[in-house]
Design an enzyme around this catalytic site. Structure first.
Site, short mmCIF file in Angstrom:
data_model
loop_
_atom_site.label_atom_id
_atom_site.label_comp_id
_atom_site.label_asym_id
_atom_site.label_seq_id
_atom_site.Cartn_x
_atom_site.Cartn_y
_atom_site.Cartn_z
N GLY A 93 6.12 4.27 8.12
CA GLY A 93 5.72 4.75 7.39
C GLY A 93 6.16 5.11 5.82
N SER A 94 6.26 6.84 5.60
CA SER A 94 6.34 6.99 3.70
C SER A 94 8.11 7.49 3.62
CB SER A 94 5.74 8.58 3.89
OG SER A 94 4.49 8.79 3.64
N THR A 95 8.89 6.85 3.97
CA THR A 95 10.10 6.81 4.07
C THR A 95 10.10 5.26 2.91
OG1 THR A 95 10.58 5.89 6.36
CG2 THR A 95 10.99 8.13 5.53
N LYS A 150 8.75 4.45 1.21
CA LYS A 150 7.36 4.33 -1.24
C LYS A 150 8.92 4.40 -1.54
CE LYS A 150 3.51 6.59 0.73
NZ LYS A 150 3.75 8.15 0.78
#
Lengths: 578, 393
Positions: free
Chosen positions: A289-291, A293
């Site tokens: 997920g967003s980690t 980014k």
């Protein structure tokens, strides 16, 4: 007539000679049969009779933490068995034994009052306790000494330790991975025995087995305890299914803590299910997920195509990619790269990803170590999943930019964040720092091992700055430390369902971060699987990150930065903090 | 007497070197093997490793003396003594059951305790019975082919001796005695038909004794498959087979037997051949078989050549006794025949047996020293040649 008789007798004596010749022929044939044809079969049968093989098991090595505290030890134990038929006065004996062992007399009576020729009365008890029973002088008891693996901290780092089987060999975890070192060498010798059971030709004393080597881990019992406590709290508070947390020293790759909840007690490993037994921080993958980014940001900055302050149109929260629509939790009009990280905009991430191109994104992720084993000294490490960019569809490329559609292990992720905290240099994560022999002499040591320079130090610093903003201004506010600066990234990933596609309502909430920001001492990841009360990484995993980091930094005696003008900060003449 | 004592018989002073060599080699081998096989047992039971071999050596010396003596006693002197000897032997066989005199070992009452030494009458009985049979067959010479005269009386006496032997009990000796009787009657010209009848009549008797005794039956069954009962009846045989097998072709070396270390219950007596097979291998076994072959061959040649019926029968009987005992013992140790409790002549430990057997060899050599005209002529010719040779030199 007489002549005839003599002739007849002579003939008959010749026949007698023939008889004996035949008899002896049979004997010789039999001798050849036994001594030539059946030689190996018979001599082996004989060997089995008089050659007894003996062996003494070596003592398994101790596993120590970084501070040389015992994590796994081998204890001498004794098992007591009885041959009920040989015991005179069973009830009295049972009462005496029960008293000596501190057991219920009724159960002991029941055990002795048995038709079976052999019953166990007590297994794996301490030698001193067994001695008490021996002192009773009851005939018909047998005392068998053996060794038992014991984990004095019980569930602490259970999955990391693994466990041993009845044969004394490691089956899981470090016990399995370092079994060759830990096990030692059997001493084997043969004793020739006569039929009376006396040994002969064996005046040499039995050789002693070579004890196994000890392991010294990078793991620290205190940090492990801090991490496990915080993780358990995070999982339970959010009614999660399970959780993983890791603490890593970015500069050396040393793993200070590797926690997995629910815990597993290696002293009683059979009570645990397989999910609980294996070291999932290493063996299991999840969509980060967003980690992700932050790595996407690192790729963008390193490519030179994007700077931290470049703006991207974020489509007011709704963006069609192919046939799918990507949404942001909070809609944004435009965001800088910094803002995309701080507020965790999926659409922004897609836009950045499109700017830098698939190849750059893929190469950077690969260089951070995704899709390949880290080489940590745990068994069963998973590679993760990062397919080649040529195979990505449009939606794949978009999803990967915000951390869906590829899979990592928590260890890979924390190691990659460690690289950012180590001026862009990725270190191989490691659990074992040294092997020593049973007398404590060094056998081998494992030095920190750089893997590669992933991004430049300045890029790494820029990403760290964005991560700091996440904690101060963004989604990671609950992860902000007190007394220390910190940075991180939240992750809230949808879980892939078994039927394909994403499972509704099933998320993995995570937080990965470093602290303190001036000179990061630790990189920490907290992953909670299927939290139910809240699903967001910042809310679920953030507080655990905070707790783990604060306490660990205190334990490591890292000076806190109490405030900007804090009295503790020493000043140079120029006024800059050192 | 049959008036065969004609002037054609000449006595030649000889020790029959081939026979003597065979016997002495066996006895020598026996002393080595008795020491090797018994030392562990002797040390355990008597505290001295040479306990058995020392005794055996003394009996060997006695045996040599006895052999020299019997070699000089004209075998004809036994002719009139056949019945007295038989009587004494029967008496001795009965006496083993007398309290205070008899000595029991290993479940059998076979020994007479003479204070300083114990004596096994059954060993002597074999030779004495042979003497009696030779005497009786000589007397009935021309009537041997008649069942009632040639076969029945001998069977009767054999039956009595057997009955006494069985009372000890000594099944092995009884069987041996019967077999020797058979061979002698066969050699003496009894009709094959009668002998077959005899064998047929013996079979039910033997079956009765075998089936009547649990241990004999089990031992009999053990021959078929000793491994199936390796813990009891087949135990001896299995360990004996292991001994031979371990020995292989060259053996483990003298003194290196493992089976003698209390695995084999009678390593120095009944199963000495197994220890020999283990320590000396196939070569050792072949040497022993060849040496016995030599003795038997010489014995039967002597029986054929002696120009005297009694001597011929006597030589046949003695040879058959020694040969059968040797062959049977070897066959037993190799699991070819059920265990019987027969020792290996000249090799096994056993004083009475060694002395009596050497006495028998003395008698045999004595018989050999009587040559018929043809042999005398041959000897004379040879001697003449030798003197000629010497003269030339």
């Amino acid at each position: 007539m007489k002549c005839n008789d003599q002739k007849k007798m002579s003939t008959r004596l010749k026949l007698v000679s023939l008889f004996f010749a035949l008899f002896m022929g049979v004997i010789i044939a039999r001798a050849v049969h036994l001594q030539v044809l059946q030689h190996s079969f018979l001599s082996e049968a004989a060997q089995r009779q008089f050659v007894r093989q003996y062996e003494t098991a070596p003592r398994r090595g101790v596993i120590y933490d970084a501070m040389h505290r015992e994590l796994a030890v081998t204890l001498d134990v004794v098992s007591i068995a009885a041959r009920p038929s040989r015991i005179a006065g069973k009830d009295e004996a049972a009462l005496a034994i029960a008293a000596a062992l501190g057991e219920e007399p009724a159960r002991m009576i029941e055990r002795l009052d048995n038709e079976r020729p052999f019953v166990w009365l007590a297994r794996n008890i301490s030698p001193s306790l067994a001695e008490r029973v021996r002192d009773l002088g009851i005939k018909g008891l047998e005392f068998t000494p053996s060794a038992r693996r014991f984990y004095p901290n019980r569930t602490l780092a259970g999955q990391v330790m693994g466990f041993c089987g009845v044969d004394g060999h490691g089956l899981e975890g470090l016990e399995f991975r370092f079994d060759d070192e830990l096990f030692g060498e059997f001493s084997r010798w043969t004793v020739l025995r006569d039929a009376l059971g006396k040994s002969f030709a064996a005046d040499r004393p039995a050789p002693l087995p070579k004890a196994g080597n000890d392991l010294v881990l990078t793991l620290d019992r205190t940090v492990q305890t801090i991490t496990e406590d915080a993780l358990a709290e995070a999982v339970e508070k959010n009614q999660g299914k399970s959780g993983l947390a890791l603490v890593l020293v970015p500069q050396t790759g040393a793993i200070l803590a590797m926690a997995q909840y629910p815990f597993m007690n290696p002293n009683d490993f059979s009570a645990a299910g397989s999910d609980q037994r294996r070291n999932r921080a290493v063996t299991d993958t999840y969509e980060p997920g967003s980690t992700t980014k932050i790595f996407m940001a690192a790729a963008a900055l390193e490519s030179g195509l994007v700077s931290a302050k470049d703006s991207f149109y974020c489509e007011n929260g709704q963006f069609r990619v192919g046939r799918k629509t990507v949404k942001d939790v909070h809609p944004y009009d435009t965001l800088t790269l910094e803002g995309i990280i701080t507020h965790s905009s999926n659409i922004g991430a897609i836009k950045v990803g499109q700017r830098i191109g698939r190849k750059t994104l893929y190469n950077t992720l690969k260089d951070f170590g995704f899709g390949a084993r880290t080489g940590v000294d745990c068994p069963g490490e998973a590679r993760g999943l990062l397919s080649a960019p040529e195979t990505w569809s449009e939606i794949d490329a978009a999803a990967i930019a915000f951390g869906q559609g590829f899979a990592v292990t928590p260890l890979q992720l924390v190691a990659a964040v460690g690289a950012l905290a180590n001026d862009g240099l990725l270190m191989r994560p490691r659990l074992v720092q040294a092997v020593t022999d049973s007398r404590g002499r060094l056998v081998k040591s494992f030095a920190p091992e750089p893997v590669r320079q992933v991004v430049s130090a300045s890029t790494a610093q820029k990403v760290l700055d964005m991560m700091a903003l996440v904690n101060t201004d963004g989604t990671g506010s609950l992860a902000r430390l007190e007394g220390y600066s910190s940075g991180g990234k939240t992750g809230t990933a949808q879980k892939v369902s078994n039927t394909g596609g994403y499972a509704k309502g099933k998320y993995v909430a995570s937080f990965v971060g470093v602290a303190p920001m001036e000179r990061p001492s630790i990189a920490v990841i907290v992953v909670v699987d299927e939290p139910r009360r809240s699903i967001y990484g910042g809310t679920v995993a953030g507080p655990a990150f905070k707790k783990i980091s604060e306490k660990t930094l205190q334990y490591l005696e890292i000076m806190p930065k109490s405030s900007a003008d804090g009295p503790i900060t020493a000043c140079s003449f120029s006024g800059d903090p050192i | 007497m049959n008036g065969e004592k004609s002037n054609t018989i000449v006595r030649v002073k000889s020790y029959d070197p081939v026979l003597l060599f065979g016997v002495m080699a066996l006895v020598g081998l026996g002393l080595v093997m008795v020491y090797s096989a018994s030392s562990a047992l002797a040390l355990k039971n008597f505290g001295s490793d040479i306990f058995f071999v020392k005794r055996q050596f003394i009996f060997f010396l006695v045996g040599v003396l006895v052999l020299i003596v019997t070699r000089h006693i004209p075998f004809r002197s036994y002719y009139p003594l056949a019945y007295p000897f038989l009587g004494i032997t029967l008496l001795l066989l009965g006496l083993v059951h007398a309290p205070g005199l008899g000595h029991t070992a290993g479940g059998a009452t076979r020994w007479l305790n003479l204070g300083f030494v114990s004596f096994q009458p059954s060993e002597a009985a074999r030779v004495v019975f042979v003497m009696y049979l030779a005497y009786s067959m000589t007397k009935k010479h021309s009537l041997m082919n008649q069942f009632t005269v040639g076969v029945v009386p001998h069977l009767l006496v054999a039956g009595i001796v057997c009955a006494l032997l069985m009372s000890q009990p000594d099944f092995g000796s009884s069987v041996l005695l019967c077999a020797v009787t058979g061979i002698m009657l066969f050699a003496g010209g009894a009709r094959i038909k009668h002998l077959l009848l005899l064998v047929l009549s013996i079979i039910p008797l033997a079956v009765f004794f075998v089936v009547g005794s649990e241990y004999r039956l089990r031992r009999m069954m053990a021959v078929w498959d000793p491994w199936s009962c390796a813990q009891d009846a087949g135990y001896q045989v299995v360990h004996s087979l292991m001994a031979f097998g371990t020995g292989g072709i060259v053996g483990t070396g003298v003194g290196n037997s493992y089976q003698k270390l209390f695995y084999l219950p009678e390593p120095h007596t009944d199963f000495i051949f197994s220890v020999l097979g283990e320590e000396m291998g196939l070569w050792g076994v072949l040497v022993v078989v060849i040496l016995y072959g030599l003795v038997i061959w010489r014995g039967l040649v002597i029986a054929r050549q002696v120009p005297d019926t009694f001597g011929s029968y006597l030589a046949t009987g003695i040879t058959a006794t020694l040969g059968l005992q040797a062959c049977t013992n070897m066959a037993v140790t190799m699991g070819l025949l059920p265990t019987k409790g027969l020792t290996l002549p000249f090799i096994s430990y056993g004083g009475t047996s060694l002395v009596i057997n050497m006495a028998a060899v003395g008698i045999l050599i004595n018989i050999a020293s009587y040559k018929g005209p043809r042999e005398v002529r041959a000897v004379r010719r040879k001697k003449a040649m030798e003197t000629k040779e010497r003269g030339r030199k």
